[in-house]
Design a protein around this motif. Structure first.
Motif, mmCIF file in Angstrom:
data_model
loop_
_atom_site.group_PDB
_atom_site.id
_atom_site.type_symbol
_atom_site.label_atom_id
_atom_site.label_comp_id
_atom_site.label_asym_id
_atom_site.label_seq_id
_atom_site.Cartn_x
_atom_site.Cartn_y
_atom_site.Cartn_z
ATOM 1 N N TRP A 16 16.590 20.718 10.491
ATOM 2 C CA TRP A 16 17.650 21.558 11.085
ATOM 3 C C TRP A 16 17.270 22.027 12.476
ATOM 4 O O TRP A 16 18.131 22.256 13.329
ATOM 5 N N LEU A 17 15.967 22.135 12.756
ATOM 6 C CA LEU A 17 15.523 22.463 14.110
ATOM 7 C C LEU A 17 15.665 21.252 15.027
ATOM 8 O O LEU A 17 15.928 21.398 16.228
ATOM 9 N N ASN A 18 15.511 20.011 14.444
ATOM 10 C CA ASN A 18 15.762 18.797 15.228
ATOM 11 C C ASN A 18 17.184 18.800 15.772
ATOM 12 O O ASN A 18 17.426 18.487 16.950
ATOM 13 N N THR A 19 18.124 19.173 14.897
ATOM 14 C CA THR A 19 19.535 19.196 15.307
ATOM 15 C C THR A 19 19.780 20.269 16.365
ATOM 16 O O THR A 19 20.493 20.038 17.354
ATOM 17 N N ALA A 20 19.172 21.456 16.182
ATOM 18 C CA ALA A 20 19.419 22.570 17.107
ATOM 19 C C ALA A 20 18.812 22.328 18.478
ATOM 20 O O ALA A 20 19.389 22.734 19.496
ATOM 21 N N PHE A 21 17.659 21.651 18.525
ATOM 22 C CA PHE A 21 16.938 21.536 19.801
ATOM 23 C C PHE A 21 16.859 20.103 20.326
ATOM 24 O O PHE A 21 16.168 19.844 21.315
ATOM 25 N N GLY A 22 17.574 19.175 19.674
ATOM 26 C CA GLY A 22 17.618 17.798 20.191
ATOM 27 C C GLY A 22 16.287 17.095 20.107
ATOM 28 O O GLY A 22 15.925 16.363 21.050
ATOM 29 N N THR A 23 15.533 17.280 19.039
ATOM 30 C CA THR A 23 14.210 16.675 18.888
ATOM 31 C C THR A 23 14.216 15.684 17.730
ATOM 32 O O THR A 23 15.173 15.622 16.940
ATOM 33 N N THR A 24 13.107 14.947 17.620
ATOM 34 C CA THR A 24 12.931 13.993 16.528
ATOM 35 C C THR A 24 11.453 13.964 16.174
ATOM 36 O O THR A 24 10.600 14.215 17.040
ATOM 37 N N PRO A 25 11.108 13.670 14.907
ATOM 38 C CA PRO A 25 9.691 13.672 14.528
ATOM 39 C C PRO A 25 8.871 12.654 15.312
ATOM 40 O O PRO A 25 9.363 11.587 15.690
ATOM 41 N N LEU A 26 7.595 13.018 15.554
ATOM 42 C CA LEU A 26 6.646 12.140 16.243
ATOM 43 C C LEU A 26 5.581 11.689 15.270
ATOM 44 O O LEU A 26 5.248 12.406 14.313
ATOM 45 N N THR A 27 5.025 10.505 15.525
ATOM 46 C CA THR A 27 3.919 10.021 14.709
ATOM 47 C C THR A 27 2.623 10.713 15.129
ATOM 48 O O THR A 27 2.557 11.365 16.172
ATOM 49 N N LEU A 28 1.580 10.548 14.301
ATOM 50 C CA LEU A 28 0.287 11.158 14.619
ATOM 51 C C LEU A 28 -0.257 10.600 15.932
ATOM 52 O O LEU A 28 -0.828 11.349 16.741
ATOM 53 N N ALA A 29 -0.072 9.293 16.170
ATOM 54 C CA ALA A 29 -0.548 8.687 17.418
ATOM 55 C C ALA A 29 0.197 9.264 18.610
ATOM 56 O O ALA A 29 -0.388 9.497 19.686
ATOM 57 N N GLN A 30 1.501 9.453 18.432
ATOM 58 C CA GLN A 30 2.300 10.033 19.519
ATOM 59 C C GLN A 30 1.861 11.467 19.807
ATOM 60 O O GLN A 30 1.799 11.893 20.965
ATOM 61 N N TRP A 31 1.540 12.212 18.750
ATOM 62 C CA TRP A 31 1.009 13.563 18.948
ATOM 63 C C TRP A 31 -0.310 13.513 19.713
ATOM 64 O O TRP A 31 -0.573 14.341 20.605
ATOM 65 N N GLY A 32 -1.155 12.542 19.377
ATOM 66 C CA GLY A 32 -2.428 12.398 20.074
ATOM 67 C C GLY A 32 -2.228 12.117 21.555
ATOM 68 O O GLY A 32 -2.926 12.690 22.411
ATOM 69 N N TRP A 33 -1.270 11.226 21.842
ATOM 70 C CA TRP A 33 -0.976 10.918 23.247
ATOM 71 C C TRP A 33 -0.479 12.163 23.972
ATOM 72 O O TRP A 33 -0.891 12.440 25.119
ATOM 73 N N CYS A 34 0.373 12.934 23.344
ATOM 74 C CA CYS A 34 0.900 14.158 23.952
ATOM 75 C C CYS A 34 -0.250 15.144 24.240
ATOM 76 O O CYS A 34 -0.277 15.785 25.298
ATOM 77 N N ALA A 35 -1.194 15.248 23.297
ATOM 78 C CA ALA A 35 -2.318 16.170 23.493
ATOM 79 C C ALA A 35 -3.186 15.732 24.661
ATOM 80 O O ALA A 35 -3.644 16.562 25.466
ATOM 81 N N VAL A 36 -3.421 14.408 24.768
ATOM 82 C CA VAL A 36 -4.248 13.899 25.873
ATOM 83 C C VAL A 36 -3.568 14.164 27.203
ATOM 84 O O VAL A 36 -4.216 14.622 28.165
ATOM 85 N N MET A 37 -2.300 13.892 27.309
ATOM 86 C CA MET A 37 -1.579 14.117 28.565
ATOM 87 C C MET A 37 -1.542 15.603 28.917
ATOM 88 O O MET A 37 -1.690 15.986 30.086
ATOM 89 N N ALA A 38 -1.340 16.444 27.907
ATOM 90 C CA ALA A 38 -1.286 17.895 28.164
ATOM 91 C C ALA A 38 -2.627 18.428 28.645
ATOM 92 O O ALA A 38 -2.687 19.356 29.462
#
Length: 948
Positions: free
Chosen positions: A905-927
């Motif tokens: 329901w938060l995906n719908t409210a904020f226009g998001t979609t689930p990320l995979t663990l690898a995608q989370w890792g990439w986001c952490a590295v870039m951040a």
């Protein structure tokens, strides 16, 4: 003869403004139209009270609670947030009132929370200050209708005859008619630590306030003796009233922090307008908007981004951080009346302090005892009988010297009317402080009980200003004899001595004994000690029943004592710490120059032999102009025998010279300078109510060391304010640059609507407005507040105070904010490019996934930045575990971000979609690039600083 009570008021001519200290007593009585024996009659006193008003100082009307609450909104940042609410509500209306205006509600809640915090904290400080005030009603003994009665001091009128006795508070300014060994404590008015011996004789020339011996003043107290005086001034006409006039004329300036917040508010207001115009213009011209709906969308998004660029949590976080600092200071006995004053002490470059009661304990103490066999030193300060009488560094043992010094202290205590008692762990005195000092020293020698059991007082020969002696006749029950015991000025008592005590025996007083005594007197006077001599003689059995001063001859010299109001033990260490922190300490006192120099030297304020500037010398400098005074205050650190206006001019000269001045004091004479200073600090225990009202901070323990602790706390608060400002501004800069650069470079990074998310070529934003609001919600509140709770760094008190012209947000900080915001934006946009097909980096994800990844990178980058902003110079990896609140806030924000990405329901409210663990890792590295950029920047800054 008194006037008829029915005489109409207009027939009475006004009192002349002649100086009563220069007039004979009869003339003063005639001018006041009163009678020394009968006083005023009740009807006449009532008429004068109605005509002149109550004998009280003018006070400001209390500010209503609702006005105090509204005063919390008087802040530029609050104005900016109120404007943001209006803009947001306007956008909501244009959209047809769809849904709830969440951002407007959130901002409004923040504004109200900020006002509530400020209001509650000020009310708490006012209640604490009121609890410190001694609310007992002061009464005065007066002659009315020929009878002695006690009336509230507010009902005193000019012409009243005051009957003064030991322990009385003096309720009005009055000219003495009689003075019998009358000693008055005037420290609250003049700063003089010793009780002043009064004399009813006419002065031959105008004198300064502290030297008008035939006058007594409102707000002082009788330490000993008796007297009769005619009231010459009441209420605002008193010397205390003159100071109150000065106080009312002094405008209370804003604190440096208030000035800085106002400056930040103006800067952010300009930034919001620039951001709104730039973003809307970019959207319209770069985004190829051709429809009315597209224009409205661009306008709404530009306004939303501009509102998001304002750190709406800043006022509330600022108030919370200051309130937490206030609570910590209260634990150290420092009560802050206004939140904005907390930081001012941390910025102080000069602390101007009174001596009596601030640097000293305002408790006279015997420091040295001298006799024929040598001298001893008394340890311990104040009225608590804790310490020893020592000789050559060890406790004085039984022997000739012990016998002589026992005779001195016992004799001085017998010739005393003071009392000493313990009350709930505190030692209190009644009577003259000098006499109390002898009682305390006797207890340190361990003979108090023996004196009270052995000797019984029979009669007293009171102190006399001409004799400069006081004597008592006591019965020695142990040896069955009667003694005359005398104490007084050493030079006078020596002339009445024919013998000297040596050990347990008595010898004829030789020239060598006299010469040694004179050397002892000179040595103690040179050390700014007040000297008293003690002598005695055995009276014959046929001595007169009514003792007279004629008995004071053929005395045996016991010895002398040196007395001083000693510095507080912790004051020297506090002053040394202040000097190490680059804070200059200046002593300003009404006391004697020699005493001021001694105390200042002992405390390390000046070096031995440094110049002490007196009030007379200041008058000469003032006659030469402000430049002469400015030059003097740059090099002079001790001022003595000064008047209230002198203190005020010194503070103003220091401020003109670019200093942030903290002024401490306890007496009424300190109040104008306290109000004029950047922060006035009043003593809570010994301070007068006038002083507490004028001050912005009150020390509940009257301890100078507490001021230095407050300086440390203030510096820590200022450092934390800079931390969360760096954090909030760089975070919001990252959001603005992400959208701005994302729109400009949309084609470069493949951010288009070709995948069905809109008509081809239509404007596509890197982040949604709801996502920006979410970022502000989870990163601008808890982490920023946790940064405000960071413990002070180890070198907090080894840095110089910030200069008056230094900005909270200086050029170096703005450079760091812009750089950090740019790194955040580039990391976010590169992540979106990595996930999207096309652009610089080829990806294979849809726009929602790419947006979610970029959204997550921006959140995580701001959380990494939490650790980066804790220091402008030290590595983020240093002291990682010192702030558990920060780790808690970061963990909470990460969990909320995980929820907005993975809860449907938060995906719908904020226009998001689930990320995979690898995608989370990439986001952490870039951040994390924000963190590495910060580390590199600190290394470069350090290298450049070393090279310079």
């Amino acid at each position: 003869m008194q006037p008829d009570a029915q005489t109409p008021a207009p027939a009475e001519p006004p009192l002349r403004q002649d100086d009563p200290s220069l007039m004979p007593a009869d003339s003063v009585l005639q001018q006041a139209r009163t009678d020394q024996t009968r006083g005023l009659d009740s009807a006449e006193a009532a008429r004068r009270l109605a005509q002149d008003g109550p004998n009280a100082l003018d006070t400001q009307a209390p500010v209503p609670g609702w006005r105090k609450f509204l005063r919390q909104f008087h802040d530029p940042l609050i104005y900016l947030l109120l404007a943001a609410i209006a803009i947001t509500l306007g956008a909501w209306a244009i959209e047809g009132y769809a849904g709830w205006p969440v951002d407007a509600i959130v901002i409004a809640a923040v504004v109200l929370l900020n006002a509530l915090i400020g209001y509650l904290q000020e009310a708490k400080a006012e209640n604490a200050a009121a609890a410190l005030a001694r609310m007992t009603e002061v009464t005065a003994g007066v002659m009315r209708d020929g009878e002695l009665m006690r009336v509230p001091s507010q009902q005193l009128v000019r012409g009243d005859i005051l009957v003064l006795a030991e322990g009385d508070a003096i309720g009005a300014d009055a000219r003495l008619l009689q003075a019998n060994a009358l000693r008055v404590q005037e420290a609250s008015l003049t700063g003089e630590s010793e009780a002043v011996l009064k004399d009813a004789a006419v002065l031959q020339a105008p004198a300064s306030l502290g030297d008008r011996l035939n006058m007594v003043y409102k707000g002082t107290a009788v330490a000993g003796g008796t007297g009769l005086a005619v009231v010459t001034a009441t209420g605002m006409g008193t010397e205390m009233g003159a100071i109150a006039h000065m106080l009312a004329a002094e405008k209370e300036d804003d604190t440096p922090l208030q000035k800085e917040v106002r400056h930040i508010g103006r800067m952010l207001g300009i930034a919001v307008i620039v951001i709104a115009v730039a973003v809307i213009g970019t959207l319209l011209f770069v985004g190829h908007v051709h429809t009315l709906q597209g224009v409205v969308t661009a306008l709404l998004f530009g306004v939303s981004l501009a509102v998001a660029a304002v750190p709406e949590g800043l006022p509330a976080i600022l108030s919370l951080v200051l309130a937490l600092g206030v609570q910590r200071m209260a634990e150290h006995k420092a009560i802050v009346k206004k939140l904005s004053s907390v930081e001012t002490l941390g910025s102080a470059s000069v602390i101007c302090t009174d001596k009596t009661g601030t640097l000293t304990k305002s408790e006279m103490t015997v420091e040295r005892v001298t006799s024929a066999s040598g001298e001893s030193h008394v340890t311990g300060v104040g009225y608590a009988p804790e310490g020893q009488v020592q000789h050559e560094g060890a406790e004085l043992q039984q022997g000739p010297l012990h016998s002589e010094h026992r005779a001195i202290l016992t004799g001085g205590s017998l010739a005393s009317n003071a009392t000493l008692r313990e009350c709930e762990g505190n030692w209190e005195i009644q009577g003259d402080p000098t006499e109390a000092a002898l009682l305390v020293a006797e207890r340190k020698l361990g003979v108090d009980g023996a004196r009270t059991e052995r000797f019984e007082r029979v009669a007293e020969i009171p102190f006399d200003s001409e004799r400069k002696l006081m004597s008592v006749i006591v019965r020695d029950k142990q040896q069955q004899r009667t003694l005359l015991v005398t104490k007084g000025a050493p030079d006078v008592l020596l002339q009445r001595c024919t013998h000297v005590r040596v050990g347990d025996g008595v010898q004829a007083l030789e020239d060598t004994h006299v010469e040694q005594a004179q050397r002892d007197i000179e040595a103690m006077s040179g050390d700014a000690l007040r000297t008293l001599a003690v002598g005695y003689r055995v009276l014959p059995e046929d001595a007169p029943a009514q003792p007279t001063p004629e008995l004071e001859h053929d005395l045996v010299l016991a010895g002398m004592v040196g007395i001083i109001d000693p510095p507080r033990p912790e004051a020297a260490q506090a002053i040394a710490e202040a000097r190490a922190a680059g804070v200059r300490v200046i002593m300003i006192t009404g006391d004697h120059p020699r005493t001021a120099q001694r105390i200042a030297t002992d405390l390390g304020i000046i070096e031995a032999g440094d110049t002490v500037l007196t009030g007379d010398a200041l008058d000469e400098l003032l006659s030469l102009g402000d430049a002469a005074l400015a030059k003097a205050v740059r090099s002079t650190s001790v001022y003595a025998r000064v008047a209230p206006e002198h203190k005020l001019r010194i503070v103003e000269a220091l401020q003109t010279d670019g200093h942030i001045v903290a002024m401490t004091g306890d007496g009424v004479n300190d109040a104008p300078a306290l109000k004029s200073a950047d922060i006035g600090v009043a003593m809570g225990v010994t301070g007068t109510e006038v002083t507490k009202e004028a001050a912005r901070m009150i020390l509940a323990d009257d301890n100078f060391a507490t001021i230095v602790q407050a300086v440390r706390e203030g510096r820590g608060i200022f450092s934390n304010i800079r931390k969360f400002l760096r954090y909030l501004l760089s975070s919001n800069m990252g959001e603005v640059l992400t959208v701005f650069l994302g729109v400009i470079g949309a084609g470069v990074i493949g951010l288009t609507a070709a995948d069905g998310h809109g008509p081809a070529g239509a404007l596509v934003l890197p982040l949604l407005a709801t996502q920006i609001l979410w970022i502000n919600l989870i990163t601008d509140s808890a982490p920023a507040l946790a940064l405000g709770m960071d413990p002070p760094s180890a070198n907090t008190m080894r840095r110089p105070p910030r200069k008056l012209g230094d900005r909270v947000i200086d050029g170096a900080m703005w450079s760091g904010v812009i750089q950090t915001g740019l790194v955040m934006a580039l990391a976010t946009l590169l992540t979106i490019d990595w996930f999207l097909p096309g652009g610089l980096l080829e990806g294979g994800q849809d726009l929602t996934t790419a947006r979610t990844a970029g959204f997550t990178v921006l959140v995580l980058a701001q959380l990494f930045n939490c650790f980066n902003v804790r220091s402008e110079d030290s590595s983020a990896f240093r002291g990682l575990g010192s702030n558990p609140w920060l780790w808690g806030a970061v963990l909470l924000s990460v969990l909320l971000q995980v929820a907005v990405v993975h809860v449907s329901w938060l995906n719908t409210a904020f226009g998001t979609t689930p990320l995979t663990l690898a995608q989370w890792g990439w986001c952490a590295v870039m951040a994390s690039t924000v963190l590495w950029h910060g580390e590199l920047r600190k290394l470069v800054r350090g290298a450049l600083r070393q090279r310079a």
